[in-house]
Design an enzyme around this catalytic site. Structure first.
Site, PDB file in Angstrom:
ATOM      1  N   GLU A 104       0.737  -1.020  -0.011  1.00  0.00           N
ATOM      2  CA  GLU A 104       0.002  -0.027  -0.031  1.00  0.00           C
ATOM      3  C   GLU A 104       0.758   1.420   0.118  1.00  0.00           C
ATOM      4  O   GLU A 104       2.153   1.297   0.381  1.00  0.00           O
ATOM      5  CB  GLU A 104      -0.914   0.161   1.187  1.00  0.00           C
ATOM      6  N   CYS A 117       3.478   8.506   1.628  1.00  0.00           N
ATOM      7  CA  CYS A 117       4.190   7.462   2.299  1.00  0.00           C
ATOM      8  C   CYS A 117       4.037   5.966   1.555  1.00  0.00           C
ATOM      9  O   CYS A 117       3.070   5.871   1.072  1.00  0.00           O
ATOM     10  CB  CYS A 117       3.041   7.370   3.321  1.00  0.00           C
ATOM     11  N   CYS A 124       5.531  -7.443   6.956  1.00  0.00           N
ATOM     12  CA  CYS A 124       6.450  -6.819   8.079  1.00  0.00           C
ATOM     13  C   CYS A 124       6.953  -7.992   9.022  1.00  0.00           C
ATOM     14  O   CYS A 124       6.074  -8.724   9.412  1.00  0.00           O
ATOM     15  CB  CYS A 124       6.176  -5.691   8.760  1.00  0.00           C
ATOM     16  N   CYS A 128       4.777  -5.478  15.376  1.00  0.00           N
ATOM     17  CA  CYS A 128       3.798  -4.826  16.199  1.00  0.00           C
ATOM     18  C   CYS A 128       2.562  -5.166  16.352  1.00  0.00           C
ATOM     19  O   CYS A 128       1.778  -5.595  15.496  1.00  0.00           O
ATOM     20  CB  CYS A 128       3.757  -3.468  15.617  1.00  0.00           C
ATOM     21  N   CYS A 131      -0.632  -3.407  14.575  1.00  0.00           N
ATOM     22  CA  CYS A 131      -0.401  -3.167  13.266  1.00  0.00           C
ATOM     23  C   CYS A 131      -1.014  -4.046  12.308  1.00  0.00           C
ATOM     24  O   CYS A 131      -0.480  -5.155  12.305  1.00  0.00           O
ATOM     25  CB  CYS A 131       0.976  -2.563  12.883  1.00  0.00           C
ATOM     26  N   CYS A 347      -1.502   1.543   7.663  1.00  0.00           N
ATOM     27  CA  CYS A 347      -0.637   0.849   6.921  1.00  0.00           C
ATOM     28  C   CYS A 347      -1.234  -0.651   6.961  1.00  0.00           C
ATOM     29  O   CYS A 347      -1.418  -1.246   8.116  1.00  0.00           O
ATOM     30  CB  CYS A 347       0.782   0.814   7.204  1.00  0.00           C
TER      31      CYS A 347
END
Length: 365
Positions: A104, A117, A124, A128, A131, A347
């Site tokens: 994205e 961004c 990832c 986290c 997230c 995100c």
């Protein structure tokens, strides 16, 4: 810890992406075609400044050269799967890569600023817990051409008389875990013959990987560094940002201090405010103890809820008390205005929600 956890490989392209070529490689290819060196500058001007989407648009190149470029290279290798526009002007794209991976990127309008961004990885690995980007782990690093394609696609969404003003490497993925490709992309973004954006208007975000922060300092280009802190102590941060178990806040702050000493660029610490988790007055006082005396800005971001996760936006009262405690403690703080909340702008949300929608439409076995 290395600055490239897992040494993730980028997938090999089916046909070479022009955006993945370094300038000297393009010059070399032109020499093989018995074309003069100045053609490289023409091609790159069409790509980065004149917003060309195809080789056929490069009308000051000989027709045979345009044909040969199209035979040997792809200009863009991805496609836009979903595009959303918020009432506040924020635009978000879900980009489908050639191998099927999805990332994205976002265009934000704020007065005269035109900020983007962009993502650096498919998924990832930092884990986290609040997230959406890392819910399915990390699949691979993006090439520098795939990172640049996001920038160019967002640039094309601007009117001809507008240009990109700021870049934030804060999309999907950990930029410092793909530092080679991130730096290669930003070298082009800041070049006068590229996007021409000053390093002072480019920010790299990280959860805090000290070896990579030190390497970024050695690179010698004064980009802005934003460290995603999210907690004022290791006990809480270990739960919210699991990679912290191997690092610790003290080492992260020390490496950030070294970056400031080398670059002279003021640091930013990001703090996603989670209702009932890290938004107490006591935690604000702990943050004051960490950041007081440091030349840094604390950027507090009220949480943007993600479907399927238990975290929530803090109450207005909690936000006010948190802010007052920080300001009274002498911390330089700003509270970010939430943008694009009506289009899944956090995100990973768009990709995640799309996947869940697709799964819900599947026939039962």
């Amino acid at each position: 810890m290395t600055d490239t956890p897992g040494d993730l490989e980028t997938s090999p392209p089916q046909r070479r992406s022009l955006l993945d070529l370094h300038r000297d490689e393009l010059v070399g290819w032109l020499a093989e075609q018995k074309q003069p060196k100045f053609r490289a500058a023409q091609i790159l001007r069409w790509v980065y400044q004149q917003r060309a989407m195809s080789f056929e648009e490069m009308t000051d190149l000989p027709a045979k050269l345009r044909q040969r470029l199209a035979e040997d290279f792809d200009l863009f290798t991805a496609s836009v799967e979903v595009e959303q526009v918020s009432h506040d002007g924020t635009e978000k794209l879900l980009i489908r890569l050639r191998d099927g991976g999805e990332v994205e990127c976002v265009l934000l309008r704020d007065g005269p600023r035109r900020s983007i961004c962009v993502s650096s990885q498919v998924g990832c690995a930092m884990g986290c817990v609040f997230c959406a980007s890392g819910l399915d782990g990390v699949k691979r690093n993006l090439t520098h051409g795939e990172i640049m394609e996001q920038m160019l696609r967002l640039q094309r969404r601007l009117p001809a008389d507008e240009r990109l003003s700021h870049i934030v490497m804060m999309g999907m993925g950990e930029p410092l875990a793909n530092l080679d490709n991130v730096l290669a992309t930003l070298d082009i973004a800041r070049d006068a013959d590229g996007l021409g954006i000053s390093p002072r208007r480019i920010t790299i975000s990280t959860v805090g990987l000290p070896p990579a922060i030190d390497r970024l300092a050695r690179h010698g280009v004064p980009y802005n560094l934003a460290v995603s802190l999210h907690a004022p102590n290791d006990e809480l941060r270990n739960r919210l940002v699991p990679v912290n178990v191997k690092v610790g806040i003290d080492k992260i702050l020390a490496s950030a201090d070294r970056y400031f000493a080398t670059s002279g660029r003021r640091l930013t610490y990001e703090y996603v405010l989670l209702g009932g988790v890290n938004d107490s007055i006591q935690q604000a006082h702990e943050l004051v103890g960490l950041l007081r005396g440091r030349s840094a800005l604390l950027n507090v971001i009220p949480y943007n809820p993600v479907a399927g996760l238990p975290y929530k936006t803090p109450s207005a009262g909690a936000v006010t008390q948190f802010r007052e405690a920080l300001e009274q403690g002498g911390v330089n703080v700003q509270f970010r205005t939430r943008k694009g909340s009506d289009i899944d702008a956090a995100c990973g949300q768009l990709r995640r929600n799309r996947e869940q929608l697709t799964e819900s439409q599947l026939p039962l076995a």
